[in-house]
Design a protein around this motif. Structure first.
Motif, PDB file in Angstrom:
ATOM      1  N   LYS A   8      36.263  27.651  44.221  1.00 51.98           N
ATOM      2  CA  LYS A   8      35.213  27.289  43.079  1.00 51.98           C
ATOM      3  C   LYS A   8      35.268  28.636  42.244  1.00 51.98           C
ATOM      4  O   LYS A   8      35.266  29.790  42.772  1.00 51.98           O
ATOM      5  CB  LYS A   8      33.668  27.176  43.653  1.00 51.98           C
ATOM      6  CG  LYS A   8      32.743  26.796  42.604  1.00 51.98           C
ATOM      7  CD  LYS A   8      31.433  26.388  43.264  1.00 51.98           C
ATOM      8  CE  LYS A   8      30.677  27.595  43.889  1.00 51.98           C
ATOM      9  NZ  LYS A   8      29.336  27.487  44.728  1.00 51.98           N
ATOM     10  N   VAL A   9      35.364  28.481  41.020  1.00 52.75           N
ATOM     11  CA  VAL A   9      35.376  29.592  39.864  1.00 52.75           C
ATOM     12  C   VAL A   9      34.009  29.865  39.277  1.00 52.75           C
ATOM     13  O   VAL A   9      33.474  28.811  39.095  1.00 52.75           O
ATOM     14  CB  VAL A   9      36.580  29.316  38.740  1.00 52.75           C
ATOM     15  CG1 VAL A   9      36.582  30.381  37.908  1.00 52.75           C
ATOM     16  CG2 VAL A   9      37.713  29.060  39.466  1.00 52.75           C
ATOM     17  N   LEU A  29      39.561  24.419  33.227  1.00 54.08           N
ATOM     18  CA  LEU A  29      39.240  24.122  34.687  1.00 54.08           C
ATOM     19  C   LEU A  29      39.112  22.642  34.824  1.00 54.08           C
ATOM     20  O   LEU A  29      39.241  22.103  36.154  1.00 54.08           O
ATOM     21  CB  LEU A  29      38.138  25.233  34.998  1.00 54.08           C
ATOM     22  CG  LEU A  29      38.326  26.655  35.198  1.00 54.08           C
ATOM     23  CD1 LEU A  29      36.916  27.200  35.519  1.00 54.08           C
ATOM     24  CD2 LEU A  29      39.380  27.025  35.880  1.00 54.08           C
ATOM     25  N   HIS A  36      33.822  24.782  39.320  1.00 56.46           N
ATOM     26  CA  HIS A  36      33.465  25.880  38.525  1.00 56.46           C
ATOM     27  C   HIS A  36      31.767  25.724  38.166  1.00 56.46           C
ATOM     28  O   HIS A  36      31.236  24.537  38.147  1.00 56.46           O
ATOM     29  CB  HIS A  36      34.218  26.025  37.252  1.00 56.46           C
ATOM     30  CG  HIS A  36      34.079  24.774  36.288  1.00 56.46           C
ATOM     31  ND1 HIS A  36      35.033  23.699  36.368  1.00 56.46           N
ATOM     32  CD2 HIS A  36      33.230  24.512  35.322  1.00 56.46           C
ATOM     33  CE1 HIS A  36      34.529  22.889  35.561  1.00 56.46           C
ATOM     34  NE2 HIS A  36      33.516  23.113  34.948  1.00 56.46           N
TER      35      HIS A  36
END
Ligand code: RP5
Length: 163
Positions: A8-9, A29, A36
């Motif tokens: 996960k960003v 993304l 994210h």
């Protein structure tokens, strides 16, 4: 290489006004199907929020942090000082100095605490998302395939002759 869908960003930014740039990172993304979350986290206006975010980022399962900031732009460096997760700084194009202030603030981190710095503005936001995809794809084969396909399509889209 195994596929791990838990990566996960975090996309954080110093102000709502940064979102018109940072939304391009979100777009990339989404395209690459990378989980994210977006947040407004200001190093000087909400220092406690920044501290809590950075200190808990690893426990909250983030793998990479993209931080956009403009002007004196201390947000990426401050976050990087609080976590050993990779931090990518996006210099926001400021009104007065066209983002040169943001760029120099973010890129000139003294040794010991690195921040990966990308180009000023939208190009930087897009590249920050692509760079986070590259980082994650080291341990996610399916993502690597999606990223390589995206790059191949980009290559194919370049015409051989100008019109
Ligand atoms: C920085 O100040 C933000 O990252 C933003 O780029 C800049 C201006 O913020 P606003 O005055 O638009 O809220 O902290």
């Amino acid at each position: 290489m195994t596929s791990n869908k838990n990566f996960k960003v975090a996309i954080v930014m110093g102000s709502q006004s940064d979102y018109s740039t940072m939304k391009y990172a979100v777009k990339v993304l989404k395209l690459l199907k990378i989980k994210h979350e977006t947040k407004i986290v200001s190093a000087h206006r909400t220092p406690k929020r920044m501290f809590d975010f950075a200190k808990n980022a690893e426990n909250n399962k983030f793998s990479v942090i993209i931080a956009g900031a403009g002007g004196s732009a201390h947000l990426p460096g401050m976050i990087a000082s609080l976590t050993s997760l990779p931090v990518i700084g996006v210099p926001i194009e400021s009104k007065k100095l066209k983002g040169l202030d943001s760029l120099l603030s973010i890129v000139q981190m003294p040794k010991g605490i690195p921040v990966a710095t990308v180009a000023i503005g939208v190009d930087g936001a897009i590249n920050a998302a692509l760079l986070s995809a590259s980082i994650i794809s080291v341990s996610d084969k399916k993502l690597k395939n999606r990223l390589n396909l995206w790059r191949l399509n980009q290559t194919k889209s370049v015409k051989k002759k100008p019109k």
